[in-house]
Design an enzyme around this catalytic site. Structure first.
Site, PDB file in Angstrom:
ATOM      1  CD  GLN A 189      -2.840   1.355   2.289  1.00  0.00           C
ATOM      2  OE1 GLN A 189      -2.414   1.647   3.404  1.00  0.00           O
ATOM      3  NE2 GLN A 189      -4.131   1.134   2.049  1.00  0.00           N
ATOM      4  CB  CYS A 226      -5.367   6.610   5.984  1.00  0.00           C
ATOM      5  SG  CYS A 226      -4.650   7.004   7.601  1.00  0.00           S
ATOM      6  N   GLY A 258     -15.293  -3.541  10.839  1.00  0.00           N
ATOM      7  CA  GLY A 258     -16.160  -4.174  11.815  1.00  0.00           C
ATOM      8  C   GLY A 258     -16.193  -5.690  11.817  1.00  0.00           C
ATOM      9  N   GLY A 269      -8.776  -6.420   9.953  1.00  0.00           N
ATOM     10  CA  GLY A 269      -7.607  -5.795  10.552  1.00  0.00           C
ATOM     11  C   GLY A 269      -7.452  -6.133  12.014  1.00  0.00           C
ATOM     12  NE  ARG A 270      -7.343  -1.634  14.339  1.00  0.00           N
ATOM     13  CZ  ARG A 270      -6.274  -0.902  14.580  1.00  0.00           C
ATOM     14  NH1 ARG A 270      -5.571  -1.088  15.669  1.00  0.00           N
ATOM     15  NH2 ARG A 270      -5.878   0.027  13.718  1.00  0.00           N
TER      16      ARG A 270
END
Length: 526
Positions: free
Chosen positions: A132, A183, A315, A338-339
């Site tokens: 990225q 972002c 989410g 991601g998380r």
């Protein structure tokens, strides 16, 4: 008839570039069901290596790398080579020309390691992976993309050369390049004027992606990660946002996608199902929590643009949720997490088996790849090879904390997981402590791989260390079902909650006993 050899050579180059582009596009498309989201200070080459050990098919995204940083380091490298070759002014426009000229004059000073700290993939290729880039200057994004292409050319030359065995290995073979248009950080969207702020100028985004495509010589697919919109034109509050037209929001998103994809260069979008709040001093954490998720906007996009690859982000934190989203909207090409990966990477160890069932059935096999670790003990042993290699290449004082951080959440939710993390933190700080005592102290220390394994075996049970991905996933599903039951009981205000918790503990105890018995039976068969 005279044949123009120059034109013939250019045609061969174009054909070869097209073949490489198509191969990478096929790899991108066939590995998009689950992707690791780009996360600053998390998805470095160490964490990506850990995830690759868990999954052959997960599409790995790097941290965002600023294009201007690559362009600056590239210029510094070219200037250094020019000076070493006794040229008064930097005249090289290509790393390939500079390295070739250096070889002719016997200069072996070019070391790609420093520049590769932005771009490298560790000690081997990563498979399906995406770099990225962040930026709003077409020239800088062109140079950044060109640098990737040049490193691929240098890697191919290095592989074919018998004289380059002692040269630092170059692994920079990304499947695609991604432009960050999502972002919301003030450092990026404000001062840097890129990231989510780019969604307000889709024509500029089109110029940027064209520059990236041209810089990579048409050999690397270009993708875009964005949001469903921004707060442009109004002051964001929950109430105002809820009152705004969802149809207008979708049409604005649709227009952005249509403009960016209009020249055929970008066919792949990863869409975070929240808007980016840029008008307030919102942190990235606020932007992940405050704006509500609107999955239906991304699903509609996937339904109306079947010719594009659309992935949903935001989410979704568990493997079961990934599977549910793909089942509920078959038009979606993938889910980006991601998380969830960051907090418990082992929870995704069954992703290949669960998400690519049709392909496994077609091939006549439902078994995991034989090279994949069968448990977390084997995973740590495999990761240890990477850890030791990195410490040989880099200064342990600087690199060790990044290596141990990648493995710190591997036992999330397990008994004594916190003690394991504390032990890793102590291991990470050991080189700095020993260097203060004397420069030779590190030589008497065991390798990092051994220290990591010792920390795991000291603080974690055998049941945890040797539990298979399948058993772990079944346990996760059981935990999720119990959490739902408790939520329902709390919502109903039931007095039976304490009794339910006792039943849960007894059922969990039985689960562990059954696993231990099965393991003993397997050992007796051996």
């Amino acid at each position: 008839m005279m044949i123009n050899s120059s034109s013939s050579s250019l045609q061969n180059d174009d054909d070869n570039n097209l073949t490489i582009y198509q191969q990478r596009t096929n790899t991108l498309r066939s590995n998009s069901k689950l992707s690791l989201a780009p996360m600053m200070e998390y998805t470095d080459r160490h964490f990506r290596h850990l995830v690759r050990l868990l999954s052959d098919r997960t599409l790995l995204y790097t941290e965002m790398v600023a294009a201007n940083a690559i362009a600056h380091e590239r210029e510094a490298a070219l200037s250094s080579l020019s000076i070493n070759n006794h040229q008064q002014h930097p005249s090289y426009s290509s790393l390939l020309d500079a390295v070739a000229q250096s070889a002719e004059v016997g200069d072996k000073s070019f070391d790609p390691t420093y520049l590769l700290r932005f771009l490298g993939q560790g000690h081997n290729a990563e498979g399906a992976s995406v770099l990225q880039l962040g930026g709003s200057d077409p020239d800088q994004l062109f140079l950044a993309s060109k640098t990737i292409w040049e490193f691929n050319q240098l890697a191919a030359a290095q592989e074919n050369s018998l004289n380059n065995k002692k040269s630092p290995p170059i692994f920079c073979d990304y499947t695609a390049l991604n432009l960050n248009c999502g972002c919301p950080s003030p450092k990026v969207a404000g001062k840097g004027c890129f990231g989510a702020a780019l969604m307000q100028d889709p024509h500029l985004v089109k110029q940027l992606t064209t520059a990236m495509y041209q810089g990579s010589q048409g050999t690397i697919p270009i993708t875009v990660k964005c949001r469903i919109g921004t707060d442009e034109g109004y002051q964001f509050t929950r109430e105002q946002y809820s009152a705004r037209s969802e149809e207008e929001e979708y049409q604005s998103l649709k227009k952005f996608i249509e403009i960016v994809a209009s020249d055929g260069i970008v066919n792949d979008f990863q869409v975070h199902a929240r808007i980016a709040v840029l008008g307030k001093n919102y942190s990235p954490a606020d932007n992940r929590k405050v704006p509500p998720l609107r999955y239906h906007q991304v699903r509609r996009l996937a339904e109306e643009f079947p010719e594009l690859n659309i992935s949903l982000n935001g989410g979704v934190e568990t493997l079961s949720e990934v599977k549910r989203e793909l089942d509920e909207c078959p038009e979606l090409d993938g889910i980006m997490v991601g998380r969830g990966f960051m907090s418990n990477p082992w929870a995704f160890a069954m992703s290949d088996e669960l998400l690519y069932t049709d392909e496994r059935t077609a091939s006549g096999s439902n078994n995991p790849s034989p090279k994949k670790p069968k448990n977390r003990m084997e995973l740590l042993e495999a990761y240890g090879c990477h850890a030791d290699y990195e410490e040989e290449l880099w200064d342990p004082v600087k690199i060790r904390r990044f290596i141990t951080k990648a493995a710190s959440q591997l036992f999330s939710g397990e008994p004594n997981a916190k003690r394991y993390r504390i032990a890793l933190d102590e291991i990470a700080g050991l080189p700095k402590k020993l260097m203060k005592e004397g420069p030779d102290e590190m030589q008497h220390q065991p390798p990092l791989s051994e220290l990591i394994l010792d920390a795991a075996t000291k603080h974690l049970s055998e049941e945890v260390l040797y539990r298979t991905p399948k058993d772990s996933y079944e346990k996760i599903l059981w935990d999720e079902s119990q959490a739902k039951k408790r939520a329902i009981l709390i919502a109903m205000g039931s007095n039976d909650e304490k009794m339910q918790q006792e039943d849960d503990r007894e059922e969990k105890k039985t689960f562990v006993q059954e696993w231990q018995q099965l393991r003993k039976e397997d050992e007796m068969k051996l």
